[in-house]
Design a protein around this motif. Sequence first.
Motif, PDB file in Angstrom:
ATOM      1  N   ILE A 133      42.628   5.652  -3.988  1.00  0.00           N
ATOM      2  CA  ILE A 133      41.312   6.188  -4.057  1.00  0.00           C
ATOM      3  C   ILE A 133      40.620   6.439  -2.768  1.00  0.00           C
ATOM      4  O   ILE A 133      40.073   7.545  -2.681  1.00  0.00           O
ATOM      5  CB  ILE A 133      40.460   5.131  -5.211  1.00  0.00           C
ATOM      6  CG1 ILE A 133      41.073   5.288  -6.335  1.00  0.00           C
ATOM      7  CG2 ILE A 133      38.750   5.584  -5.125  1.00  0.00           C
ATOM      8  CD1 ILE A 133      40.320   4.143  -7.527  1.00  0.00           C
ATOM      9  N   LEU A 134      40.602   5.583  -1.959  1.00  0.00           N
ATOM     10  CA  LEU A 134      40.153   5.599  -0.475  1.00  0.00           C
ATOM     11  C   LEU A 134      40.790   6.648   0.199  1.00  0.00           C
ATOM     12  O   LEU A 134      39.963   7.506   0.686  1.00  0.00           O
ATOM     13  CB  LEU A 134      40.305   4.375   0.142  1.00  0.00           C
ATOM     14  CG  LEU A 134      39.330   2.939  -0.481  1.00  0.00           C
ATOM     15  CD1 LEU A 134      39.670   1.855   0.370  1.00  0.00           C
ATOM     16  CD2 LEU A 134      37.727   3.532  -0.039  1.00  0.00           C
ATOM     17  N   LEU A 135      42.150   6.696  -0.187  1.00  0.00           N
ATOM     18  CA  LEU A 135      42.895   8.101   0.468  1.00  0.00           C
ATOM     19  C   LEU A 135      42.466   9.077   0.099  1.00  0.00           C
ATOM     20  O   LEU A 135      42.330  10.439   0.883  1.00  0.00           O
ATOM     21  CB  LEU A 135      44.359   7.663   0.590  1.00  0.00           C
ATOM     22  CG  LEU A 135      45.203   8.614   1.354  1.00  0.00           C
ATOM     23  CD1 LEU A 135      44.956   8.438   2.648  1.00  0.00           C
ATOM     24  CD2 LEU A 135      46.883   8.210   0.878  1.00  0.00           C
ATOM     25  N   PHE A 136      42.291   9.373  -1.158  1.00  0.00           N
ATOM     26  CA  PHE A 136      41.810  10.587  -1.855  1.00  0.00           C
ATOM     27  C   PHE A 136      40.309  11.073  -1.456  1.00  0.00           C
ATOM     28  O   PHE A 136      40.075  12.243  -0.983  1.00  0.00           O
ATOM     29  CB  PHE A 136      41.749  10.437  -3.440  1.00  0.00           C
ATOM     30  CG  PHE A 136      41.438  11.713  -4.180  1.00  0.00           C
ATOM     31  CD1 PHE A 136      42.297  12.925  -3.913  1.00  0.00           C
ATOM     32  CD2 PHE A 136      40.281  11.693  -4.579  1.00  0.00           C
ATOM     33  CE1 PHE A 136      41.740  14.190  -4.704  1.00  0.00           C
ATOM     34  CE2 PHE A 136      39.802  12.750  -5.304  1.00  0.00           C
ATOM     35  CZ  PHE A 136      40.537  13.963  -5.327  1.00  0.00           C
ATOM     36  N   ILE A 137      39.365   9.949  -1.117  1.00  0.00           N
ATOM     37  CA  ILE A 137      38.130  10.276  -0.922  1.00  0.00           C
ATOM     38  C   ILE A 137      38.000  10.904   0.789  1.00  0.00           C
ATOM     39  O   ILE A 137      37.456  11.703   1.006  1.00  0.00           O
ATOM     40  CB  ILE A 137      37.225   9.276  -0.915  1.00  0.00           C
ATOM     41  CG1 ILE A 137      37.007   8.905  -2.320  1.00  0.00           C
ATOM     42  CG2 ILE A 137      35.887   9.239  -0.115  1.00  0.00           C
ATOM     43  CD1 ILE A 137      36.401   7.345  -2.497  1.00  0.00           C
ATOM     44  N   PHE A 138      39.015  10.028   1.505  1.00  0.00           N
ATOM     45  CA  PHE A 138      39.170  10.305   2.846  1.00  0.00           C
ATOM     46  C   PHE A 138      39.923  11.871   2.871  1.00  0.00           C
ATOM     47  O   PHE A 138      39.226  12.755   3.972  1.00  0.00           O
ATOM     48  CB  PHE A 138      40.045   9.327   3.427  1.00  0.00           C
ATOM     49  CG  PHE A 138      40.416   9.825   5.017  1.00  0.00           C
ATOM     50  CD1 PHE A 138      39.636   9.399   6.125  1.00  0.00           C
ATOM     51  CD2 PHE A 138      41.542  10.457   5.401  1.00  0.00           C
ATOM     52  CE1 PHE A 138      39.879   9.696   7.302  1.00  0.00           C
ATOM     53  CE2 PHE A 138      41.959  10.822   6.529  1.00  0.00           C
ATOM     54  CZ  PHE A 138      41.135  10.507   7.844  1.00  0.00           C
ATOM     55  N   VAL A 168      30.975   9.258   5.653  1.00  0.00           N
ATOM     56  CA  VAL A 168      32.013   8.884   4.647  1.00  0.00           C
ATOM     57  C   VAL A 168      33.420   8.819   5.304  1.00  0.00           C
ATOM     58  O   VAL A 168      34.256   8.019   5.094  1.00  0.00           O
ATOM     59  CB  VAL A 168      31.929  10.001   3.450  1.00  0.00           C
ATOM     60  CG1 VAL A 168      32.938   9.467   2.125  1.00  0.00           C
ATOM     61  CG2 VAL A 168      30.396  10.089   2.943  1.00  0.00           C
ATOM     62  N   TYR A 169      33.608   9.914   6.078  1.00  0.00           N
ATOM     63  CA  TYR A 169      34.833  10.028   6.720  1.00  0.00           C
ATOM     64  C   TYR A 169      35.071   8.916   7.780  1.00  0.00           C
ATOM     65  O   TYR A 169      36.211   8.402   7.439  1.00  0.00           O
ATOM     66  CB  TYR A 169      34.926  11.491   7.556  1.00  0.00           C
ATOM     67  CG  TYR A 169      35.899  11.390   8.757  1.00  0.00           C
ATOM     68  CD1 TYR A 169      37.309  11.841   8.404  1.00  0.00           C
ATOM     69  CD2 TYR A 169      35.325  11.260  10.131  1.00  0.00           C
ATOM     70  CE1 TYR A 169      38.080  11.468   9.735  1.00  0.00           C
ATOM     71  CE2 TYR A 169      36.561  10.945  11.132  1.00  0.00           C
ATOM     72  CZ  TYR A 169      37.532  11.266  10.858  1.00  0.00           C
ATOM     73  OH  TYR A 169      38.585  11.402  12.011  1.00  0.00           O
ATOM     74  N   LEU A 170      34.247   8.535   8.366  1.00  0.00           N
ATOM     75  CA  LEU A 170      34.439   7.567   9.106  1.00  0.00           C
ATOM     76  C   LEU A 170      34.401   6.200   8.520  1.00  0.00           C
ATOM     77  O   LEU A 170      35.373   5.253   8.944  1.00  0.00           O
ATOM     78  CB  LEU A 170      33.120   7.292  10.156  1.00  0.00           C
ATOM     79  CG  LEU A 170      33.143   6.065  11.292  1.00  0.00           C
ATOM     80  CD1 LEU A 170      34.334   6.511  12.277  1.00  0.00           C
ATOM     81  CD2 LEU A 170      31.833   6.113  12.145  1.00  0.00           C
ATOM     82  N   VAL A 171      33.674   5.895   7.470  1.00  0.00           N
ATOM     83  CA  VAL A 171      33.829   4.642   6.720  1.00  0.00           C
ATOM     84  C   VAL A 171      35.294   4.383   6.126  1.00  0.00           C
ATOM     85  O   VAL A 171      35.708   3.270   6.141  1.00  0.00           O
ATOM     86  CB  VAL A 171      32.536   4.424   5.649  1.00  0.00           C
ATOM     87  CG1 VAL A 171      32.844   3.261   4.807  1.00  0.00           C
ATOM     88  CG2 VAL A 171      31.259   4.196   6.476  1.00  0.00           C
TER      89      VAL A 171
END
Length: 322
Positions: A166-171, A143-146
């Motif tokens: 949203i992507l930044l929050f997941i990262f 998840v971190y890499l993607v």
Amino acid sequence: MSKSDPPPSYEESREQQHGNYPFPPYGYPAQPGVYTGPGQPGIHPQAGLWQGPGYYPSAMPSMMPSFITPGIFSCNLRDAGGISATGVWDSMSVRHAFIRKVYLILAIQLFITSSIIAVFTFVEPVRLFVVQNPAIYWASFPVYLVTYLMLVCCEGPRRRHPWNLILLFIFTLTLSYMTGTISSYFDTKAVFLALGITAIVCIIVTIFCFQTKVDFTSCTGLLCALCVVLLVIGIITSIVLSFQYVPWLHMLYGACGAIVFTLFLAYHTQLLIGNRENTISPEEYVFGALSLYVDIVQIFIFLLHITGSSSDYRCCGALLFQ
């Protein structure tokens, strides 16, 4: 003027004035709708639309003033009142708003990361669970890499709101979990010491980058070479520590990594400022926050390897690379 007198020269005719309108030279053909002086046929033009030799047939002068000519804006240009030109102020205001937005996002990211690290460090059941189940760490790695590759390599998701946030929050959640997992292998005092040193280093580097004339953005090749050297040292360190723990080698790797990512922090900070050789667009606030966040987290992790001692290096293994 008699017929025997020669007509005045062009320069002399330019000196004849009536109000603020210059006369054309004698013999110059009158143009319809153009005021050509007293006694000459013509029509008075509308106010502000003077037309004649040497002037464009509109209100726009032949040469724009230098302080509003596109392409020559400079922070050193000022008008008569000592205020910078409008374009300069617009550019500076946009850049300052961009910097504030980046550091606001960065502050939220660091708060989330610090909270997760505190939970993994002080809550003993959580700490033991993370240490005994390293598979969760490796499950979070894809998840971190993607998300990282999407934010760095794909301009569309990185600039499209709200998907970029949203992507930044997941990262941020993923990297925070991974950082908390690494911190759970170290003593509490070592974690606090690494946090304090990281905060001091980041403040000093930020102040230095805003004040210095040294341009770190022109050293991209050097930073890439240092990354390769750090990668080689990390591989050697991981192989050696998998067989036998060597304290000085472990600290050497941590020191090299902290130095390299401190330089990267200076590089990415000057990219935000915008007055160096390389800069990033004000639209790339997600990329700016992401770059600074990764640099700070990496500095903390490498300092953690210097300040603390792991209880079991064979369990964490390749965590040295994170």
